[in-house]
Write a protein that holds these residues in place. Sequence first.
Motif: not given
Length: 260
Positions: A120-125, A127-132, A169-174
């Motif tokens: 999913a990472r490249p498609h969330m980069a 966009r302020g993505g969030s993984i839970i 680095a991609d602005g994705i929070r986990v």
Amino acid sequence: MLLEGKVAIVTGAATLFGREVARTLAGEGASVVLVDIDDAGGREAAASIGDRAVFVCADVTNDSDVERIISVTLERWSGIDVLVNLACSYNDAGAESTREQWLSTLNVNVVSMAMLGAAARPHMAGRGGSIINLSSISSKVAQTGRWVYPVSKAAIVQLTRNMAMDYAADGIRVNSVSPGWTWSAIMDTLSKGDRAKTHAVAAPFHLTRRAGDPQEVAQVIAFLASDRTSVVTGADWAADGGYSAMGPEQAASAIPLLEA
Ligand SMILES: NC(=O)c1ccc[n+]([C@@H]2O[C@H](COP(=O)([O-])OP(=O)(O)OC[C@H]3O[C@@H](n4cnc5c(N)ncnc54)[C@H](O)[C@@H]3O)[C@@H](O)[C@H]2O)c1
């Protein structure tokens, strides 16, 4: 609404708990891809949510299925903002667990979270993505007769930190969420649908003196998925009715016993 215009993937979405999470995210404005190996349950769950939900029957331990989850999501909504890794296996025979049980449970519970995150990472980069990732109170304490599941849940807390570190680095929070006892398919089956009995059994070890509701945990997940928690990453959030705040003395006053 918290998640207006966002696209979310929820694994393990066919069951009582997962479908409540999918329903809550959709209720907050997200378009949701429900994923499960349970075809009938997943279809029913998606249909009950409506137009902004699609179901993908997929095994999260299978790499081509993981790719298909991503491609179906992109075909439909051209981006991913939220990934909720909820699918799990309770296959655990404690000290008697076989190598096969260890590997298959860790594969569903831990390895698949990492693989879905990577896909999913490249498609969330950007966009302020969030993984839970769904962990559990089982990640922090020993429970009789259970080895594999608690180890998998402890690994998820650490995996969450690792993912948070490198995906920043991609602005994705986990983040991970650790529920306490929550009304779910397994509790429904074991108690034969008796919620009052489930609350009574859970009462001594939850400060709230009851099992949680999947809707309550879903609200925490929706909040973490949203931009309101833009400062939160690499954290494990207790959604456990105070289970983890309580020590071995439980909510009883032990000191007076010395004077008795
Ligand atoms: N129920 C609780 O009290 C509780 C407490 C703490 C944490 N949790 C966590 O919450 C989550 C949901 O728990 P639950 O009790 O509802 O579980 P559940 O067993 O009812 O649901 C898990 C779902 O995952 C699906 N699944 C299993 N293997 C899969 C695979 N290989 N590919 C795709 N889907 C697969 C199952 O079909 C099922 O629909 C889990 O991560 C669990 O560890 C639950």
